[in-house]
Motif scaffolding. Structure first.
Motif, PDB file in Angstrom:
ATOM      1  N   LEU A  74     -44.022  42.032  -0.994  1.00  0.00           N
ATOM      2  CA  LEU A  74     -42.970  41.076  -0.650  1.00  0.00           C
ATOM      3  C   LEU A  74     -43.103  40.758   0.835  1.00  0.00           C
ATOM      4  O   LEU A  74     -42.848  41.595   1.694  1.00  0.00           O
ATOM      5  N   THR A  75     -43.516  39.541   1.125  1.00  0.00           N
ATOM      6  CA  THR A  75     -43.868  39.194   2.501  1.00  0.00           C
ATOM      7  C   THR A  75     -42.708  38.635   3.328  1.00  0.00           C
ATOM      8  O   THR A  75     -42.865  38.418   4.517  1.00  0.00           O
ATOM      9  N   SER A  76     -41.543  38.421   2.715  1.00  0.00           N
ATOM     10  CA  SER A  76     -40.413  37.921   3.504  1.00  0.00           C
ATOM     11  C   SER A  76     -39.877  39.000   4.443  1.00  0.00           C
ATOM     12  O   SER A  76     -39.258  38.697   5.451  1.00  0.00           O
ATOM     13  N   VAL A  77     -40.143  40.246   4.109  1.00  0.00           N
ATOM     14  CA  VAL A  77     -39.681  41.375   4.920  1.00  0.00           C
ATOM     15  C   VAL A  77     -40.728  41.615   5.997  1.00  0.00           C
ATOM     16  O   VAL A  77     -41.837  42.043   5.718  1.00  0.00           O
ATOM     17  N   LYS A  78     -40.372  41.306   7.233  1.00  0.00           N
ATOM     18  CA  LYS A  78     -41.329  41.374   8.347  1.00  0.00           C
ATOM     19  C   LYS A  78     -41.179  42.673   9.136  1.00  0.00           C
ATOM     20  O   LYS A  78     -40.082  43.210   9.260  1.00  0.00           O
ATOM     21  N   ASP A  79     -42.267  43.156   9.678  1.00  0.00           N
ATOM     22  CA  ASP A  79     -42.254  44.338  10.547  1.00  0.00           C
ATOM     23  C   ASP A  79     -42.239  43.863  11.993  1.00  0.00           C
ATOM     24  O   ASP A  79     -43.277  43.612  12.581  1.00  0.00           O
ATOM     25  N   GLY A  80     -41.038  43.712  12.538  1.00  0.00           N
ATOM     26  CA  GLY A  80     -40.904  43.203  13.896  1.00  0.00           C
ATOM     27  C   GLY A  80     -40.982  44.277  14.954  1.00  0.00           C
ATOM     28  O   GLY A  80     -41.751  44.174  15.904  1.00  0.00           O
ATOM     29  N   CYS A  81     -40.189  45.344  14.807  1.00  0.00           N
ATOM     30  CA  CYS A  81     -40.131  46.360  15.860  1.00  0.00           C
ATOM     31  C   CYS A  81     -40.288  47.780  15.329  1.00  0.00           C
ATOM     32  O   CYS A  81     -40.494  48.701  16.111  1.00  0.00           O
ATOM     33  N   THR A  93     -25.998  44.133   4.498  1.00  0.00           N
ATOM     34  CA  THR A  93     -27.275  43.890   5.175  1.00  0.00           C
ATOM     35  C   THR A  93     -27.718  45.160   5.902  1.00  0.00           C
ATOM     36  O   THR A  93     -26.947  45.785   6.618  1.00  0.00           O
ATOM     37  N   ILE A  94     -28.966  45.512   5.674  1.00  0.00           N
ATOM     38  CA  ILE A  94     -29.560  46.729   6.238  1.00  0.00           C
ATOM     39  C   ILE A  94     -30.964  46.378   6.709  1.00  0.00           C
ATOM     40  O   ILE A  94     -31.659  45.577   6.091  1.00  0.00           O
ATOM     41  N   ARG A  95     -31.399  46.992   7.772  1.00  0.00           N
ATOM     42  CA  ARG A  95     -32.777  46.800   8.232  1.00  0.00           C
ATOM     43  C   ARG A  95     -33.683  47.732   7.435  1.00  0.00           C
ATOM     44  O   ARG A  95     -33.472  48.940   7.404  1.00  0.00           O
ATOM     45  N   ALA A 138     -35.862  41.650  11.833  1.00  0.00           N
ATOM     46  CA  ALA A 138     -36.838  40.863  11.071  1.00  0.00           C
ATOM     47  C   ALA A 138     -37.035  41.399   9.658  1.00  0.00           C
ATOM     48  O   ALA A 138     -37.479  40.677   8.774  1.00  0.00           O
ATOM     49  N   CYS A 139     -36.677  42.642   9.433  1.00  0.00           N
ATOM     50  CA  CYS A 139     -36.880  43.277   8.130  1.00  0.00           C
ATOM     51  C   CYS A 139     -35.582  43.388   7.326  1.00  0.00           C
ATOM     52  O   CYS A 139     -35.509  44.154   6.366  1.00  0.00           O
ATOM     53  N   THR A 168     -34.246  40.998  -1.421  1.00  0.00           N
ATOM     54  CA  THR A 168     -34.997  40.410  -0.315  1.00  0.00           C
ATOM     55  C   THR A 168     -34.846  38.894  -0.410  1.00  0.00           C
ATOM     56  O   THR A 168     -34.253  38.382  -1.359  1.00  0.00           O
ATOM     57  N   VAL A 169     -35.417  38.168   0.517  1.00  0.00           N
ATOM     58  CA  VAL A 169     -35.357  36.705   0.470  1.00  0.00           C
ATOM     59  C   VAL A 169     -35.918  36.192  -0.853  1.00  0.00           C
ATOM     60  O   VAL A 169     -35.396  35.246  -1.430  1.00  0.00           O
ATOM     61  N   GLU A 170     -36.969  36.833  -1.357  1.00  0.00           N
ATOM     62  CA  GLU A 170     -37.558  36.406  -2.625  1.00  0.00           C
ATOM     63  C   GLU A 170     -36.564  36.494  -3.780  1.00  0.00           C
ATOM     64  O   GLU A 170     -36.697  35.790  -4.774  1.00  0.00           O
TER      65      GLU A 170
END
Length: 80
Positions: free
Chosen positions: A29-36, A52-54, A43-44, A70-72
């Motif tokens: 699932l690529t909508s979940v990004k690894d920002g920090c 809402t949870i990171r 971003a995740c 997720t966004v999907e």
């Protein structure tokens, strides 16, 4: 090992890993990004049981029976 729901489908996490890694590496699932990787940037962000949870902070073993979106998994109306 933990079983929980992602976007309405029951999934099993064989290893105890961070939710972010499971969503991206196992479920692709690529909508979940690894920002920090430390829960600061958001971003995740996913929705777990309506909150809402990171995704970079919880481990999969702590999610048994929970519902993750997720966004999907959002409807077209929810994405607006």
């Amino acid at each position: 090992m933990a079983e929980f729901y992602v976007n309405g489908s029951l999934v099993t996490a064989e290893k105890n890993v961070r939710l972010l890694r499971f969503l991206r590496d196992t479920l692709h699932l690529t909508s979940v990004k690894d920002g920090c990787s430390e829960g600061a940037c958001g971003a995740c962000t996913v929705i777990i049981d309506g909150e809402t949870i990171r995704a970079c902070t919880p481990f999969t073993d702590s999610l048994a029976g929970r519902h993750i979106v997720t966004v999907e998994g959002l409807t077209d109306e929810e994405k607006k």
